[in-house]
Motif scaffolding. Structure first.
Motif, PDB file in Angstrom:
ATOM      1  N   GLY A 151       0.805  -1.212   0.000  1.00  0.00           N
ATOM      2  CA  GLY A 151       0.000   0.000   0.000  1.00  0.00           C
ATOM      3  C   GLY A 151       0.835   1.258   0.000  1.00  0.00           C
ATOM      4  O   GLY A 151       2.063   1.226  -0.126  1.00  0.00           O
ATOM      5  N   ILE A 152       0.156   2.377   0.192  1.00  0.00           N
ATOM      6  CA  ILE A 152       0.819   3.671   0.128  1.00  0.00           C
ATOM      7  C   ILE A 152       1.857   3.829   1.232  1.00  0.00           C
ATOM      8  O   ILE A 152       2.849   4.543   1.075  1.00  0.00           O
ATOM      9  CB  ILE A 152      -0.242   4.807   0.185  1.00  0.00           C
ATOM     10  N   THR A 183       1.088   3.293 -10.077  1.00  0.00           N
ATOM     11  CA  THR A 183       1.446   4.129  -8.923  1.00  0.00           C
ATOM     12  C   THR A 183       2.560   5.132  -9.185  1.00  0.00           C
ATOM     13  O   THR A 183       2.713   6.095  -8.444  1.00  0.00           O
ATOM     14  CB  THR A 183       1.891   3.249  -7.738  1.00  0.00           C
ATOM     15  N   LYS A 334      -5.124   7.373  -2.052  1.00  0.00           N
ATOM     16  CA  LYS A 334      -6.015   6.547  -1.249  1.00  0.00           C
ATOM     17  C   LYS A 334      -7.279   7.349  -0.964  1.00  0.00           C
ATOM     18  O   LYS A 334      -7.220   8.496  -0.526  1.00  0.00           O
ATOM     19  CB  LYS A 334      -5.328   6.147   0.059  1.00  0.00           C
ATOM     20  N   SER A 336     -10.254   5.865   0.618  1.00  0.00           N
ATOM     21  CA  SER A 336     -11.178   5.101   1.458  1.00  0.00           C
ATOM     22  C   SER A 336     -11.855   5.943   2.535  1.00  0.00           C
ATOM     23  O   SER A 336     -12.882   5.536   3.089  1.00  0.00           O
ATOM     24  CB  SER A 336     -10.449   3.920   2.109  1.00  0.00           C
ATOM     25  N   SER A 351     -14.239   2.220  -4.087  1.00  0.00           N
ATOM     26  CA  SER A 351     -13.524   3.102  -5.019  1.00  0.00           C
ATOM     27  C   SER A 351     -14.161   3.094  -6.409  1.00  0.00           C
ATOM     28  O   SER A 351     -14.034   4.068  -7.158  1.00  0.00           O
ATOM     29  CB  SER A 351     -12.041   2.716  -5.101  1.00  0.00           C
ATOM     30  N   GLY A 376      -9.794   0.823  -2.816  1.00  0.00           N
ATOM     31  CA  GLY A 376      -9.523   1.876  -1.836  1.00  0.00           C
ATOM     32  C   GLY A 376      -8.713   3.004  -2.413  1.00  0.00           C
ATOM     33  O   GLY A 376      -8.469   4.016  -1.742  1.00  0.00           O
ATOM     34  N   TYR A 377      -8.302   2.862  -3.673  1.00  0.00           N
ATOM     35  CA  TYR A 377      -7.529   3.892  -4.357  1.00  0.00           C
ATOM     36  C   TYR A 377      -8.187   4.203  -5.700  1.00  0.00           C
ATOM     37  O   TYR A 377      -9.048   3.455  -6.174  1.00  0.00           O
ATOM     38  CB  TYR A 377      -6.098   3.403  -4.628  1.00  0.00           C
TER      39      TYR A 377
END
Length: 404
Positions: A151-152, A183, A334, A336, A351, A376-377
Protein backbone atom coordinates in the motif's frame (compact mmCIF):
# COMPACT_ATOMS: atom_id res chain seq x y z
CA UNK A 1 -40.01 -17.36 -43.57
CA UNK A 2 -38.25 -18.18 -40.33
CA UNK A 3 -34.48 -17.86 -40.22
CA UNK A 4 -32.50 -20.13 -37.94
CA UNK A 5 -29.10 -19.09 -36.65
CA UNK A 6 -26.50 -21.55 -35.42
CA UNK A 7 -25.77 -21.64 -31.71
CA UNK A 8 -22.39 -19.91 -31.34
CA UNK A 9 -20.53 -20.30 -28.07
CA UNK A 10 -17.62 -18.21 -26.87
CA UNK A 11 -14.55 -20.04 -25.60
CA UNK A 12 -14.10 -20.52 -21.88
CA UNK A 13 -10.75 -18.75 -21.99
CA UNK A 14 -12.30 -15.56 -23.34
CA UNK A 15 -15.31 -15.76 -21.07
CA UNK A 16 -12.92 -15.95 -18.11
CA UNK A 17 -11.23 -12.68 -19.07
CA UNK A 18 -12.24 -9.37 -17.51
CA UNK A 19 -12.58 -6.36 -19.81
CA UNK A 20 -9.97 -3.63 -19.38
CA UNK A 21 -11.38 -1.13 -16.89
CA UNK A 22 -8.98 1.59 -18.05
CA UNK A 23 -10.31 1.29 -21.60
CA UNK A 24 -13.88 1.02 -20.30
CA UNK A 25 -13.62 4.27 -18.35
CA UNK A 26 -12.04 6.00 -21.32
CA UNK A 27 -14.97 4.79 -23.45
CA UNK A 28 -17.50 6.12 -20.94
CA UNK A 29 -15.68 9.44 -21.00
CA UNK A 30 -15.89 9.51 -24.79
CA UNK A 31 -19.62 8.75 -24.69
CA UNK A 32 -20.26 11.71 -22.37
CA UNK A 33 -18.15 13.96 -24.57
CA UNK A 34 -20.24 12.87 -27.57
CA UNK A 35 -23.28 14.17 -25.66
CA UNK A 36 -21.64 17.58 -25.45
CA UNK A 37 -20.45 17.24 -21.84
CA UNK A 38 -17.04 18.73 -21.04
CA UNK A 39 -15.27 15.69 -19.58
CA UNK A 40 -11.64 15.87 -18.52
CA UNK A 41 -10.15 12.44 -19.11
CA UNK A 42 -7.57 11.43 -16.50
CA UNK A 43 -8.12 7.73 -17.17
CA UNK A 44 -5.96 7.23 -20.23
CA UNK A 45 -2.31 6.20 -19.89
CA UNK A 46 -0.65 7.83 -22.87
CA UNK A 47 1.39 10.98 -23.46
CA UNK A 48 -0.61 13.87 -24.90
CA UNK A 49 2.36 15.04 -26.97
CA UNK A 50 2.60 14.47 -30.72
CA UNK A 51 5.26 12.07 -31.95
CA UNK A 52 8.50 14.08 -32.47
CA UNK A 53 8.98 15.41 -35.99
CA UNK A 54 12.13 13.47 -36.91
CA UNK A 55 10.37 10.21 -36.03
CA UNK A 56 7.31 11.07 -38.10
CA UNK A 57 9.56 12.00 -41.00
CA UNK A 58 11.23 8.59 -40.78
CA UNK A 59 7.82 6.96 -41.08
CA UNK A 60 6.99 9.07 -44.12
CA UNK A 61 10.36 8.23 -45.67
CA UNK A 62 9.70 4.53 -45.10
CA UNK A 63 6.46 4.83 -47.04
CA UNK A 64 8.18 6.67 -49.87
CA UNK A 65 11.00 4.11 -49.86
CA UNK A 66 8.42 1.32 -50.29
CA UNK A 67 8.78 -0.41 -46.94
CA UNK A 68 5.41 -1.95 -47.67
CA UNK A 69 6.23 -5.65 -47.69
CA UNK A 70 6.19 -8.29 -44.96
CA UNK A 71 8.87 -7.69 -42.37
CA UNK A 72 10.84 -10.46 -40.62
CA UNK A 73 8.86 -12.02 -37.78
CA UNK A 74 11.15 -10.72 -34.97
CA UNK A 75 11.58 -7.32 -36.63
CA UNK A 76 14.02 -5.72 -39.04
CA UNK A 77 17.62 -6.48 -38.19
CA UNK A 78 18.45 -2.75 -38.25
CA UNK A 79 15.81 -2.04 -35.59
CA UNK A 80 16.87 -4.96 -33.43
CA UNK A 81 20.47 -3.79 -33.65
CA UNK A 82 19.38 -0.26 -32.68
CA UNK A 83 17.62 -1.74 -29.65
CA UNK A 84 20.77 -3.67 -28.73
CA UNK A 85 22.79 -0.46 -28.99
CA UNK A 86 20.26 1.34 -26.77
CA UNK A 87 20.40 -1.42 -24.15
CA UNK A 88 24.22 -1.31 -24.17
CA UNK A 89 24.56 2.47 -24.08
CA UNK A 90 21.76 3.32 -21.66
CA UNK A 91 21.56 0.22 -19.48
CA UNK A 92 24.94 -1.51 -19.73
CA UNK A 93 23.31 -4.67 -21.09
CA UNK A 94 24.78 -6.95 -23.74
CA UNK A 95 22.26 -8.43 -26.15
CA UNK A 96 22.49 -9.69 -29.71
CA UNK A 97 19.76 -9.04 -32.30
CA UNK A 98 18.78 -12.73 -32.05
CA UNK A 99 17.65 -12.04 -28.49
CA UNK A 100 15.30 -9.20 -29.49
CA UNK A 101 11.74 -9.79 -30.70
CA UNK A 102 9.74 -6.74 -31.77
CA UNK A 103 6.00 -6.92 -31.10
CA UNK A 104 2.87 -4.83 -31.46
CA UNK A 105 3.60 -2.78 -28.36
CA UNK A 106 4.99 -3.78 -24.99
CA UNK A 107 1.63 -5.38 -24.12
CA UNK A 108 2.01 -7.80 -27.03
CA UNK A 109 5.60 -8.52 -26.01
CA UNK A 110 4.53 -9.45 -22.47
CA UNK A 111 1.67 -11.61 -23.73
CA UNK A 112 4.06 -13.40 -26.09
CA UNK A 113 6.53 -14.16 -23.30
CA UNK A 114 3.80 -15.50 -21.02
CA UNK A 115 2.32 -17.65 -23.77
CA UNK A 116 5.78 -18.99 -24.57
CA UNK A 117 6.74 -19.88 -20.98
CA UNK A 118 3.65 -20.51 -18.82
CA UNK A 119 1.97 -23.90 -18.54
CA UNK A 120 -1.39 -24.59 -16.87
CA UNK A 121 -1.27 -24.02 -13.11
CA UNK A 122 2.16 -22.38 -13.16
CA UNK A 123 2.20 -19.58 -10.61
CA UNK A 124 3.10 -16.02 -11.61
CA UNK A 125 3.82 -13.49 -8.87
CA UNK A 126 2.21 -10.08 -9.44
CA UNK A 127 3.17 -7.23 -7.07
CA UNK A 128 0.07 -5.09 -6.51
CA UNK A 129 -1.05 -2.50 -7.38
CA UNK A 130 -0.34 -3.74 -10.89
CA UNK A 131 -1.27 -2.93 -14.45
CA UNK A 132 -4.69 -4.37 -15.29
CA UNK A 133 -3.54 -6.59 -18.18
CA UNK A 134 -0.92 -8.67 -16.33
CA UNK A 135 -3.60 -10.61 -14.48
CA UNK A 136 -5.63 -11.33 -17.57
CA UNK A 137 -2.61 -12.30 -19.69
CA UNK A 138 -1.48 -14.80 -17.05
CA UNK A 139 -5.01 -16.16 -16.92
CA UNK A 140 -5.10 -16.49 -20.72
CA UNK A 141 -1.84 -18.44 -20.63
CA UNK A 142 -3.37 -20.87 -18.13
CA UNK A 143 -1.30 -19.66 -15.21
CA UNK A 144 -2.32 -18.78 -11.67
CA UNK A 145 -1.88 -15.25 -10.36
CA UNK A 146 -0.22 -14.86 -6.97
CA UNK A 147 -0.71 -11.32 -5.70
CA UNK A 148 1.61 -9.52 -3.30
CA UNK A 149 0.18 -6.24 -2.04
CA UNK A 150 1.99 -3.07 -1.01
CA UNK A 151 0.00 0.00 0.00
CA UNK A 152 0.82 3.67 0.13
CA UNK A 153 2.61 3.22 3.47
CA UNK A 154 5.24 1.17 1.56
CA UNK A 155 5.25 3.57 -1.36
CA UNK A 156 3.55 0.71 -3.23
CA UNK A 157 6.77 -1.37 -3.33
CA UNK A 158 6.90 -4.94 -2.10
CA UNK A 159 9.48 -6.04 0.47
CA UNK A 160 11.84 -9.02 0.04
CA UNK A 161 10.19 -10.92 2.88
CA UNK A 162 6.83 -10.57 1.13
CA UNK A 163 8.32 -11.99 -2.06
CA UNK A 164 9.96 -14.93 -0.33
CA UNK A 165 6.74 -15.79 1.48
CA UNK A 166 4.84 -16.50 -1.77
CA UNK A 167 7.44 -18.46 -3.73
CA UNK A 168 6.51 -22.13 -4.05
CA UNK A 169 7.66 -25.07 -6.18
CA UNK A 170 4.98 -23.99 -8.68
CA UNK A 171 6.35 -20.46 -9.07
CA UNK A 172 7.31 -19.93 -12.71
CA UNK A 173 7.71 -16.16 -13.00
CA UNK A 174 7.40 -12.73 -11.45
CA UNK A 175 6.36 -9.60 -13.34
CA UNK A 176 7.89 -6.41 -11.99
CA UNK A 177 7.07 -2.94 -13.35
CA UNK A 178 9.28 0.02 -12.42
CA UNK A 179 8.44 2.86 -12.82
CA UNK A 180 5.03 1.49 -12.04
CA UNK A 181 1.68 1.69 -13.69
CA UNK A 182 -0.54 2.58 -11.79
CA UNK A 183 1.45 4.13 -8.92
CA UNK A 184 4.53 5.75 -10.45
CA UNK A 185 6.73 4.10 -7.82
CA UNK A 186 10.35 3.42 -8.77
CA UNK A 187 12.48 0.72 -7.14
CA UNK A 188 15.99 2.02 -6.45
CA UNK A 189 19.09 -0.13 -6.81
CA UNK A 190 19.16 -1.18 -3.17
CA UNK A 191 15.49 -2.19 -3.20
CA UNK A 192 15.98 -4.20 -6.38
CA UNK A 193 19.06 -5.87 -4.94
CA UNK A 194 17.02 -6.98 -1.93
CA UNK A 195 14.50 -8.65 -4.25
CA UNK A 196 17.30 -10.14 -6.35
CA UNK A 197 18.82 -11.68 -3.21
CA UNK A 198 15.59 -13.61 -2.77
CA UNK A 199 15.20 -14.57 -6.43
CA UNK A 200 18.80 -15.80 -6.58
CA UNK A 201 17.77 -18.68 -4.31
CA UNK A 202 15.22 -19.90 -6.85
CA UNK A 203 16.97 -20.50 -10.20
CA UNK A 204 13.82 -21.75 -11.94
CA UNK A 205 11.91 -18.46 -11.53
CA UNK A 206 11.73 -16.24 -14.62
CA UNK A 207 11.87 -12.47 -14.10
CA UNK A 208 9.80 -10.35 -16.50
CA UNK A 209 10.87 -6.73 -16.07
CA UNK A 210 8.43 -4.23 -17.58
CA UNK A 211 10.55 -1.12 -18.16
CA UNK A 212 8.26 0.78 -20.52
CA UNK A 213 8.28 3.90 -18.27
CA UNK A 214 12.08 3.83 -17.90
CA UNK A 215 12.67 7.36 -19.19
CA UNK A 216 9.83 9.00 -17.26
CA UNK A 217 11.87 9.00 -14.08
CA UNK A 218 12.13 11.86 -11.56
CA UNK A 219 14.50 10.30 -9.03
CA UNK A 220 17.61 12.06 -10.30
CA UNK A 221 19.32 8.68 -10.24
CA UNK A 222 20.34 6.50 -13.18
CA UNK A 223 17.70 3.95 -14.09
CA UNK A 224 18.52 0.39 -13.01
CA UNK A 225 17.27 -2.53 -15.08
CA UNK A 226 16.64 -5.88 -13.41
CA UNK A 227 18.78 -7.48 -16.11
CA UNK A 228 21.90 -5.72 -14.79
CA UNK A 229 22.08 -7.99 -11.74
CA UNK A 230 24.39 -10.92 -12.60
CA UNK A 231 22.62 -13.27 -10.18
CA UNK A 232 19.49 -13.30 -12.37
CA UNK A 233 20.54 -11.80 -15.72
CA UNK A 234 20.40 -15.13 -17.56
CA UNK A 235 16.70 -15.56 -16.70
CA UNK A 236 15.45 -11.98 -16.96
CA UNK A 237 13.29 -10.76 -19.84
CA UNK A 238 13.31 -7.00 -20.41
CA UNK A 239 10.13 -5.48 -21.83
CA UNK A 240 10.30 -2.01 -23.34
CA UNK A 241 9.25 0.04 -26.34
CA UNK A 242 8.73 3.48 -27.82
CA UNK A 243 5.17 4.20 -26.70
CA UNK A 244 5.73 6.26 -23.56
CA UNK A 245 9.19 7.83 -23.93
CA UNK A 246 8.68 8.93 -27.55
CA UNK A 247 4.90 9.58 -27.51
CA UNK A 248 4.32 6.76 -30.00
CA UNK A 249 1.45 4.82 -28.43
CA UNK A 250 -0.43 4.43 -31.71
CA UNK A 251 2.63 3.21 -33.64
CA UNK A 252 2.48 -0.04 -31.63
CA UNK A 253 6.15 -0.94 -31.25
CA UNK A 254 7.46 -2.76 -28.20
CA UNK A 255 9.96 -5.55 -27.70
CA UNK A 256 11.30 -8.23 -25.44
CA UNK A 257 15.02 -8.71 -24.84
CA UNK A 258 15.31 -12.27 -23.64
CA UNK A 259 17.48 -15.34 -23.20
CA UNK A 260 17.90 -16.88 -26.64
CA UNK A 261 15.62 -19.87 -25.96
CA UNK A 262 12.75 -17.59 -24.97
CA UNK A 263 13.40 -15.24 -27.91
CA UNK A 264 13.21 -18.19 -30.30
CA UNK A 265 10.01 -19.43 -28.68
CA UNK A 266 8.43 -15.98 -28.89
CA UNK A 267 9.44 -15.69 -32.56
CA UNK A 268 7.91 -19.11 -33.27
CA UNK A 269 4.68 -18.06 -31.55
CA UNK A 270 4.51 -14.66 -33.22
CA UNK A 271 5.11 -16.25 -36.60
CA UNK A 272 1.83 -18.12 -36.27
CA UNK A 273 -0.21 -15.28 -34.76
CA UNK A 274 0.73 -11.86 -36.15
CA UNK A 275 3.99 -12.32 -38.10
CA UNK A 276 6.20 -9.22 -38.24
CA UNK A 277 4.80 -5.91 -37.03
CA UNK A 278 4.17 -2.81 -39.15
CA UNK A 279 7.12 -2.13 -41.44
CA UNK A 280 6.50 1.64 -41.39
CA UNK A 281 6.26 1.79 -37.59
CA UNK A 282 9.49 -0.19 -37.27
CA UNK A 283 11.43 2.35 -39.35
CA UNK A 284 9.98 5.17 -37.25
CA UNK A 285 11.02 3.33 -34.07
CA UNK A 286 14.50 2.88 -35.45
CA UNK A 287 14.71 6.66 -35.91
CA UNK A 288 13.53 7.12 -32.32
CA UNK A 289 16.40 5.01 -31.00
CA UNK A 290 19.11 6.31 -33.32
CA UNK A 291 18.13 10.00 -33.49
CA UNK A 292 18.36 12.86 -31.02
CA UNK A 293 17.12 12.06 -27.52
CA UNK A 294 16.36 15.69 -26.65
CA UNK A 295 12.64 15.06 -27.13
CA UNK A 296 12.67 12.40 -24.42
CA UNK A 297 14.14 14.78 -21.86
CA UNK A 298 11.81 17.61 -22.86
CA UNK A 299 8.76 15.42 -22.29
CA UNK A 300 10.19 14.09 -19.03
CA UNK A 301 10.57 17.64 -17.73
CA UNK A 302 6.99 18.44 -18.70
CA UNK A 303 5.73 15.34 -16.87
CA UNK A 304 7.79 16.30 -13.81
CA UNK A 305 6.21 19.75 -13.77
CA UNK A 306 2.78 18.18 -14.05
CA UNK A 307 3.62 15.67 -11.29
CA UNK A 308 4.51 18.50 -8.95
CA UNK A 309 1.31 20.34 -9.87
CA UNK A 310 -1.08 17.45 -9.39
CA UNK A 311 0.53 16.35 -6.11
CA UNK A 312 0.34 19.89 -4.76
CA UNK A 313 -3.33 20.24 -5.69
CA UNK A 314 -4.30 16.77 -4.47
CA UNK A 315 -2.73 17.42 -1.07
CA UNK A 316 -5.05 20.38 -0.63
CA UNK A 317 -8.13 18.13 -0.85
CA UNK A 318 -9.25 16.83 2.55
CA UNK A 319 -9.59 13.06 2.68
CA UNK A 320 -7.10 12.20 -0.05
CA UNK A 321 -3.95 10.40 1.06
CA UNK A 322 -1.24 11.13 -1.49
CA UNK A 323 2.38 10.10 -1.95
CA UNK A 324 4.86 11.62 -4.42
CA UNK A 325 5.31 9.25 -7.38
CA UNK A 326 8.89 9.06 -8.66
CA UNK A 327 8.12 8.11 -12.24
CA UNK A 328 5.53 7.45 -14.98
CA UNK A 329 2.57 9.87 -15.15
CA UNK A 330 0.09 8.57 -12.60
CA UNK A 331 -1.12 9.59 -9.17
CA UNK A 332 -2.66 6.86 -7.03
CA UNK A 333 -4.35 8.49 -4.03
CA UNK A 334 -6.02 6.55 -1.25
CA UNK A 335 -9.71 7.48 -1.12
CA UNK A 336 -11.18 5.10 1.46
CA UNK A 337 -11.96 8.00 3.83
CA UNK A 338 -14.93 8.78 1.57
CA UNK A 339 -16.48 5.33 1.88
CA UNK A 340 -19.89 5.42 3.54
CA UNK A 341 -20.42 9.08 2.65
CA UNK A 342 -23.17 10.50 0.45
CA UNK A 343 -24.12 13.70 -1.31
CA UNK A 344 -27.79 12.94 -0.67
CA UNK A 345 -28.22 11.14 -3.98
CA UNK A 346 -25.23 8.81 -4.29
CA UNK A 347 -23.66 6.78 -1.50
CA UNK A 348 -20.01 5.84 -1.90
CA UNK A 349 -19.40 2.23 -0.87
CA UNK A 350 -16.07 1.63 -2.62
CA UNK A 351 -13.52 3.10 -5.02
CA UNK A 352 -15.58 2.00 -8.03
CA UNK A 353 -18.49 4.06 -6.75
CA UNK A 354 -16.18 7.01 -6.22
CA UNK A 355 -14.73 6.82 -9.73
CA UNK A 356 -18.25 6.78 -11.21
CA UNK A 357 -19.32 9.61 -8.90
CA UNK A 358 -16.41 11.75 -10.09
CA UNK A 359 -17.30 10.99 -13.71
CA UNK A 360 -20.98 11.84 -13.28
CA UNK A 361 -20.70 14.69 -10.78
CA UNK A 362 -17.33 16.30 -11.60
CA UNK A 363 -17.09 15.14 -15.22
CA UNK A 364 -13.57 13.87 -14.55
CA UNK A 365 -12.66 10.36 -15.69
CA UNK A 366 -10.42 8.37 -13.32
CA UNK A 367 -9.95 4.62 -12.84
CA UNK A 368 -11.04 2.52 -9.86
CA UNK A 369 -8.02 1.18 -7.97
CA UNK A 370 -9.73 -2.20 -7.75
CA UNK A 371 -8.88 -2.67 -11.42
CA UNK A 372 -5.22 -2.69 -10.37
CA UNK A 373 -5.71 -5.00 -7.41
CA UNK A 374 -5.88 -2.11 -4.96
CA UNK A 375 -9.43 -1.31 -3.87
CA UNK A 376 -9.52 1.88 -1.84
CA UNK A 377 -7.53 3.89 -4.36
CA UNK A 378 -8.14 5.58 -7.69
CA UNK A 379 -5.72 6.28 -10.52
CA UNK A 380 -5.36 9.68 -12.11
CA UNK A 381 -3.23 10.16 -15.21
CA UNK A 382 -1.53 13.55 -15.43
CA UNK A 383 -0.49 12.99 -19.04
CA UNK A 384 -2.52 16.04 -19.98
CA UNK A 385 -2.12 19.81 -19.99
CA UNK A 386 -1.45 21.89 -16.89
CA UNK A 387 -4.77 23.65 -17.48
CA UNK A 388 -6.65 20.34 -17.61
CA UNK A 389 -4.94 19.24 -14.40
CA UNK A 390 -5.96 22.43 -12.60
CA UNK A 391 -9.56 22.28 -13.82
CA UNK A 392 -9.84 18.57 -13.04
CA UNK A 393 -8.55 18.93 -9.50
CA UNK A 394 -10.89 21.88 -8.87
CA UNK A 395 -13.82 19.76 -10.03
CA UNK A 396 -12.72 16.78 -7.95
CA UNK A 397 -12.31 18.97 -4.87
CA UNK A 398 -15.76 20.47 -5.34
CA UNK A 399 -17.44 17.08 -5.88
CA UNK A 400 -15.74 15.47 -2.89
CA UNK A 401 -16.70 18.37 -0.63
CA UNK A 402 -20.36 17.42 -1.18
CA UNK A 403 -19.84 13.98 0.36
CA UNK A 404 -20.82 14.02 4.02
Amino acid sequence: MQIFYPMITISNRVQALSPSQTLAMSQKSAELKAQGIDVINLSVGEPDFPTPLHIKEAGIKAINDNFSFYSPVPGYLSLRQAICNKLKTENGLNYTPEQIVVGNGAKHAIANVLQATINPDDEVIIPCPSWVSYTEMVKLAGGKNIFVSAGIEQDFKILPQQLEAVITPKTKAIILCSPSNPTGSVYNKEELQALVNVLAKYPDVLIISDEIYEHINYTGQEYVSMATFPEISDRTVVINGVSKAYAMTGWRIGYCAAPIAIAKAVTKLQGQVTSGVSSIAQKAAEAAYTGSQNCVEEMRKAFLRRRNLVVSLARQIPGLEVNEPEGAFYLFPKVSSYFGKTDGKTKIENSSDLAMYLLNEAHVATVDGGAFGAPGYIRLSYATSDDNIRRAMERISSALSKLQ
